[in-house]
Design a protein around this motif. Sequence first.
Motif, PDB file in Angstrom:
ATOM      1  N   LEU A 169       0.843  -1.198   0.000  1.00 54.25           N
ATOM      2  CA  LEU A 169       0.000   0.000   0.000  1.00 54.25           C
ATOM      3  C   LEU A 169       0.875   1.244   0.000  1.00 54.25           C
ATOM      4  O   LEU A 169       1.832   1.339   0.776  1.00 54.25           O
ATOM      5  CB  LEU A 169      -0.896   0.029   1.246  1.00 54.25           C
ATOM      6  N   GLN A 170       0.550   2.193  -0.877  1.00 48.84           N
ATOM      7  CA  GLN A 170       1.143   3.520  -0.812  1.00 48.84           C
ATOM      8  C   GLN A 170       0.046   4.541  -1.053  1.00 48.84           C
ATOM      9  O   GLN A 170      -0.591   4.545  -2.101  1.00 48.84           O
ATOM     10  CB  GLN A 170       2.267   3.710  -1.826  1.00 48.84           C
ATOM     11  N   ILE A 171      -0.184   5.403  -0.036  1.00 41.14           N
ATOM     12  CA  ILE A 171      -1.190   6.458  -0.120  1.00 41.14           C
ATOM     13  C   ILE A 171      -0.519   7.722  -0.636  1.00 41.14           C
ATOM     14  O   ILE A 171       0.452   8.206  -0.041  1.00 41.14           O
ATOM     15  CB  ILE A 171      -1.852   6.705   1.244  1.00 41.14           C
ATOM     16  N   THR A 172      -1.019   8.254  -1.732  1.00 43.20           N
ATOM     17  CA  THR A 172      -0.370   9.383  -2.404  1.00 43.20           C
ATOM     18  C   THR A 172      -0.210  10.582  -1.486  1.00 43.20           C
ATOM     19  O   THR A 172       0.868  11.189  -1.427  1.00 43.20           O
ATOM     20  CB  THR A 172      -1.177   9.783  -3.651  1.00 43.20           C
ATOM     21  N   ASP A 173      -1.264  10.960  -0.762  1.00 41.14           N
ATOM     22  CA  ASP A 173      -1.189  12.126   0.122  1.00 41.14           C
ATOM     23  C   ASP A 173      -0.118  11.952   1.189  1.00 41.14           C
ATOM     24  O   ASP A 173       0.622  12.888   1.510  1.00 41.14           O
ATOM     25  CB  ASP A 173      -2.543  12.375   0.797  1.00 41.14           C
ATOM     26  N   PHE A 174      -0.028  10.748   1.747  1.00 42.57           N
ATOM     27  CA  PHE A 174       0.966  10.503   2.787  1.00 42.57           C
ATOM     28  C   PHE A 174       2.378  10.511   2.203  1.00 42.57           C
ATOM     29  O   PHE A 174       3.319  10.982   2.840  1.00 42.57           O
ATOM     30  CB  PHE A 174       0.689   9.174   3.485  1.00 42.57           C
ATOM     31  N   ALA A 175       2.520   9.990   0.985  1.00 44.46           N
ATOM     32  CA  ALA A 175       3.832   9.985   0.344  1.00 44.46           C
ATOM     33  C   ALA A 175       4.344  11.398   0.102  1.00 44.46           C
ATOM     34  O   ALA A 175       5.558  11.653   0.134  1.00 44.46           O
ATOM     35  CB  ALA A 175       3.764   9.215  -0.972  1.00 44.46           C
ATOM     36  N   LEU A 176       3.430  12.331  -0.125  1.00 43.26           N
ATOM     37  CA  LEU A 176       3.818  13.712  -0.402  1.00 43.26           C
ATOM     38  C   LEU A 176       3.923  14.578   0.848  1.00 43.26           C
ATOM     39  O   LEU A 176       4.802  15.450   0.934  1.00 43.26           O
ATOM     40  CB  LEU A 176       2.805  14.352  -1.362  1.00 43.26           C
ATOM     41  N   PHE A 177       3.040  14.348   1.824  1.00 45.79           N
ATOM     42  CA  PHE A 177       2.902  15.312   2.916  1.00 45.79           C
ATOM     43  C   PHE A 177       3.099  14.742   4.319  1.00 45.79           C
ATOM     44  O   PHE A 177       2.996  15.488   5.288  1.00 45.79           O
ATOM     45  CB  PHE A 177       1.525  15.980   2.846  1.00 45.79           C
ATOM     46  N   ALA A 178       3.386  13.455   4.464  1.00 48.01           N
ATOM     47  CA  ALA A 178       3.508  12.859   5.797  1.00 48.01           C
ATOM     48  C   ALA A 178       4.935  12.449   6.128  1.00 48.01           C
ATOM     49  O   ALA A 178       5.156  11.596   6.984  1.00 48.01           O
ATOM     50  CB  ALA A 178       2.570  11.661   5.921  1.00 48.01           C
ATOM     51  N   ASN A 179       5.901  13.045   5.450  1.00 46.23           N
ATOM     52  CA  ASN A 179       7.302  12.699   5.706  1.00 46.23           C
ATOM     53  C   ASN A 179       8.157  13.966   5.675  1.00 46.23           C
ATOM     54  O   ASN A 179       7.632  15.075   5.763  1.00 46.23           O
ATOM     55  CB  ASN A 179       7.785  11.669   4.682  1.00 46.23           C
ATOM     56  N   ASP A 180       9.471  13.809   5.518  1.00 43.78           N
ATOM     57  CA  ASP A 180      10.363  14.969   5.551  1.00 43.78           C
ATOM     58  C   ASP A 180      10.832  15.404   4.158  1.00 43.78           C
ATOM     59  O   ASP A 180      11.849  16.089   4.033  1.00 43.78           O
ATOM     60  CB  ASP A 180      11.578  14.692   6.448  1.00 43.78           C
ATOM     61  N   LEU A 181      10.099  15.033   3.124  1.00 45.83           N
ATOM     62  CA  LEU A 181      10.422  15.500   1.775  1.00 45.83           C
ATOM     63  C   LEU A 181      10.367  17.023   1.759  1.00 45.83           C
ATOM     64  O   LEU A 181       9.356  17.614   2.143  1.00 45.83           O
ATOM     65  CB  LEU A 181       9.413  14.922   0.780  1.00 45.83           C
ATOM     66  N   PRO A 182      11.448  17.694   1.344  1.00 47.24           N
ATOM     67  CA  PRO A 182      11.487  19.158   1.410  1.00 47.24           C
ATOM     68  C   PRO A 182      10.325  19.824   0.674  1.00 47.24           C
ATOM     69  O   PRO A 182       9.946  19.422  -0.429  1.00 47.24           O
ATOM     70  CB  PRO A 182      12.825  19.505   0.744  1.00 47.24           C
ATOM     71  N   THR A 183       9.764  20.838   1.313  1.00 47.47           N
ATOM     72  CA  THR A 183       8.636  21.562   0.746  1.00 47.47           C
ATOM     73  C   THR A 183       8.945  22.089  -0.652  1.00 47.47           C
ATOM     74  O   THR A 183       8.087  22.039  -1.547  1.00 47.47           O
ATOM     75  CB  THR A 183       8.239  22.727   1.673  1.00 47.47           C
ATOM     76  N   LYS A 184      10.155  22.583  -0.861  1.00 45.65           N
ATOM     77  CA  LYS A 184      10.522  23.132  -2.163  1.00 45.65           C
ATOM     78  C   LYS A 184      10.459  22.072  -3.263  1.00 45.65           C
ATOM     79  O   LYS A 184      10.067  22.371  -4.406  1.00 45.65           O
ATOM     80  CB  LYS A 184      11.926  23.744  -2.102  1.00 45.65           C
ATOM     81  N   LEU A 185      10.833  20.836  -2.936  1.00 45.98           N
ATOM     82  CA  LEU A 185      10.755  19.758  -3.929  1.00 45.98           C
ATOM     83  C   LEU A 185       9.307  19.369  -4.199  1.00 45.98           C
ATOM     84  O   LEU A 185       8.934  19.083  -5.347  1.00 45.98           O
ATOM     85  CB  LEU A 185      11.558  18.549  -3.461  1.00 45.98           C
ATOM     86  N   VAL A 186       8.491  19.342  -3.154  1.00 42.96           N
ATOM     87  CA  VAL A 186       7.067  19.055  -3.352  1.00 42.96           C
ATOM     88  C   VAL A 186       6.445  20.140  -4.223  1.00 42.96           C
ATOM     89  O   VAL A 186       5.667  19.860  -5.146  1.00 42.96           O
ATOM     90  CB  VAL A 186       6.331  18.954  -2.001  1.00 42.96           C
ATOM     91  N   GLU A 187       6.815  21.382  -3.958  1.00 45.67           N
ATOM     92  CA  GLU A 187       6.298  22.508  -4.735  1.00 45.67           C
ATOM     93  C   GLU A 187       6.695  22.382  -6.199  1.00 45.67           C
ATOM     94  O   GLU A 187       5.873  22.585  -7.113  1.00 45.67           O
ATOM     95  CB  GLU A 187       6.834  23.817  -4.146  1.00 45.67           C
ATOM     96  N   ALA A 188       7.946  22.024  -6.445  1.00 42.14           N
ATOM     97  CA  ALA A 188       8.446  21.927  -7.819  1.00 42.14           C
ATOM     98  C   ALA A 188       7.825  20.772  -8.585  1.00 42.14           C
ATOM     99  O   ALA A 188       7.632  20.854  -9.803  1.00 42.14           O
ATOM    100  CB  ALA A 188       9.964  21.781  -7.803  1.00 42.14           C
ATOM    101  N   THR A 189       7.497  19.698  -7.891  1.00 42.82           N
ATOM    102  CA  THR A 189       7.015  18.500  -8.579  1.00 42.82           C
ATOM    103  C   THR A 189       5.504  18.357  -8.611  1.00 42.82           C
ATOM    104  O   THR A 189       4.976  17.487  -9.312  1.00 42.82           O
ATOM    105  CB  THR A 189       7.617  17.237  -7.931  1.00 42.82           C
ATOM    106  N   THR A 190       4.783  19.198  -7.848  1.00 43.62           N
ATOM    107  CA  THR A 190       3.317  19.091  -7.832  1.00 43.62           C
ATOM    108  C   THR A 190       2.623  20.361  -8.298  1.00 43.62           C
ATOM    109  O   THR A 190       1.410  20.349  -8.505  1.00 43.62           O
ATOM    110  CB  THR A 190       2.807  18.797  -6.411  1.00 43.62           C
ATOM    111  N   PHE A 191       3.363  21.474  -8.414  1.00 43.37           N
ATOM    112  CA  PHE A 191       2.807  22.774  -8.796  1.00 43.37           C
ATOM    113  C   PHE A 191       1.893  23.363  -7.724  1.00 43.37           C
ATOM    114  O   PHE A 191       1.147  24.302  -7.992  1.00 43.37           O
ATOM    115  CB  PHE A 191       2.061  22.693 -10.140  1.00 43.37           C
ATOM    116  N   LEU A 192       1.942  22.816  -6.507  1.00 38.17           N
ATOM    117  CA  LEU A 192       1.215  23.404  -5.397  1.00 38.17           C
ATOM    118  C   LEU A 192       2.044  24.535  -4.803  1.00 38.17           C
ATOM    119  O   LEU A 192       3.280  24.524  -4.872  1.00 38.17           O
ATOM    120  CB  LEU A 192       0.935  22.354  -4.318  1.00 38.17           C
TER     121      LEU A 192
END
Length: 208
Positions: A169-192
């Motif tokens: 099981l991998q939940i997309t929201d948790f993979a993006l927002f429930a760990n220590d992945l840098p915010t700047k990388l999430v921003e760059a890869t999701t356009f949020l």
Amino acid sequence: MFKLLFLLAIFILGSNAAVQDFCVADLKGPESPAGYSCKSVANVTVNDFVFSGLSAAGNTASIIKAAVTPAFAAQFPGLNGLGLSAARLDLAPGGVIPFHTHPGASEVLLVVQGSITAGFVSSANTVYLKTLKKGDLMVFPQGLLHFQVSDAGYTSVGFVFFSSSNPGLQITDFALFANDLPTKLVEATTFLDEATIKKLKGVLGGTN
């Protein structure tokens, strides 16, 4: 020639045959990609092949207003190595099983109470979406993103069945927002935007 083909057929059929009746999981041992090691047959009882955990409703008092009660090899040792498992879904009104994938199995959903809107997205980004009523079945192919949302004014219940004793099981929201992945990388890869990402990280317990 016919004799050779006959022998070849026997070899192919024989190579796919099980060398033992079952392999009840030894939960005290390590788990590998092939599953758990086998419990000694001398210690196997009928209770290893029976699981009653899906009879009780799950606790839906969570952020997703839903509960998943698994019957995988870890909970139901008799499934080990048999290529199937199950789970119970309880969704309170407005409850959702967020976008997620099962890398190790395809899934079939059977609705037994209420109404559940379910869907998956193909690798070509085609959406397959349907509102399911009691008695309806829907299949979700292995590895594809899918979700379930309750549409009823009362708790919806479904049972899901998998083509693996440990579907993963991998939940997309948790993979993006429930760990220590840098915010700047999430921003760059999701356009949020940064504010939205930090808000979601705060809700789901992520950092950085």
